[in-house]
Design a protein around this motif. Structure first.
Motif, short mmCIF file in Angstrom:
data_model
loop_
_atom_site.label_atom_id
_atom_site.label_comp_id
_atom_site.label_asym_id
_atom_site.label_seq_id
_atom_site.Cartn_x
_atom_site.Cartn_y
_atom_site.Cartn_z
N LYS A 85 -1.15 3.02 -9.93
CA LYS A 85 -0.45 2.21 -8.58
C LYS A 85 -1.37 2.35 -7.45
O LYS A 85 -1.13 2.12 -6.38
N VAL A 86 -2.96 2.92 -7.91
CA VAL A 86 -3.54 3.08 -6.43
C VAL A 86 -4.20 1.77 -5.86
O VAL A 86 -3.96 1.66 -4.48
N LEU A 87 -4.12 0.83 -6.71
CA LEU A 87 -4.52 -0.54 -6.01
C LEU A 87 -3.20 -1.18 -5.20
O LEU A 87 -3.50 -2.02 -4.05
N ALA A 88 -2.10 -0.90 -5.72
CA ALA A 88 -0.85 -1.55 -5.13
C ALA A 88 -0.63 -0.75 -3.88
O ALA A 88 -0.11 -1.42 -2.93
N ARG A 89 -1.27 0.54 -3.61
CA ARG A 89 -1.00 1.07 -2.50
C ARG A 89 -1.89 0.56 -1.33
O ARG A 89 -1.80 0.42 -0.08
N MET A 90 -3.11 0.03 -1.93
CA MET A 90 -3.98 -0.89 -1.02
C MET A 90 -3.62 -2.18 -0.70
O MET A 90 -3.79 -2.55 0.60
N ILE A 91 -2.90 -2.86 -1.61
CA ILE A 91 -2.45 -4.27 -1.37
C ILE A 91 -1.26 -4.10 -1.58
O ILE A 91 -0.59 -4.52 -2.90
N PRO A 92 -0.23 -4.01 -0.68
CA PRO A 92 1.13 -3.94 -0.90
C PRO A 92 1.82 -5.08 -1.58
O PRO A 92 2.49 -4.93 -2.42
N PRO A 93 1.46 -6.35 -1.85
CA PRO A 93 1.90 -7.31 -2.49
C PRO A 93 1.92 -7.20 -3.70
O PRO A 93 2.82 -7.69 -4.83
N LEU A 94 1.04 -6.27 -4.54
CA LEU A 94 0.94 -6.03 -5.71
C LEU A 94 1.94 -5.08 -6.29
O LEU A 94 2.13 -4.86 -7.53
#
Length: 96
Positions: A85-94
């Motif tokens: 979930k590293v990318l989800a922390r950078m892009i909240p809609p993910l």
């Protein structure tokens, strides 16, 4: 990751400076403006230092492209392989 981020910061300074040095030489003068808003003065550069700036500018640009590709690949690896979930922390809609 810290090395890549550090290199990004170094390149964010080195790339524009090497380009500025390159176009400041007496044989390489080109109009230099900041997005059409104002003129940027030339650096006091001889032909040799302008050549040095030109010789550095190309490889530094390629290094930046490689680092962007590596950085993007690492973000995708975190998202789809490690699923941490590293990318989800950078892009909240993910995150949903």
């Amino acid at each position: 990751a810290r090395t890549v981020h550090g290199l990004f910061y170094v390149l964010l300074v080195a790339l524009p400076l090497s380009g500025w040095l390159m176009v400041s030489g007496p044989d390489h003068r080109r109009p230099l403006q900041w997005f059409g808003a104002f003129d940027i003065p030339y650096l006091p550069a001889s032909g040799a230092t302008a050549d040095l700036g030109g010789a550095a500018h190309g490889p530094l640009g390629w290094l930046m492209l490689v680092l962007v590709a590596v950085h993007s690949a690492a973000a995708l690896r975190h998202q789809f392989i490690l699923r941490d979930k590293v990318l989800a922390r950078m892009i909240p809609p993910l995150a949903g």
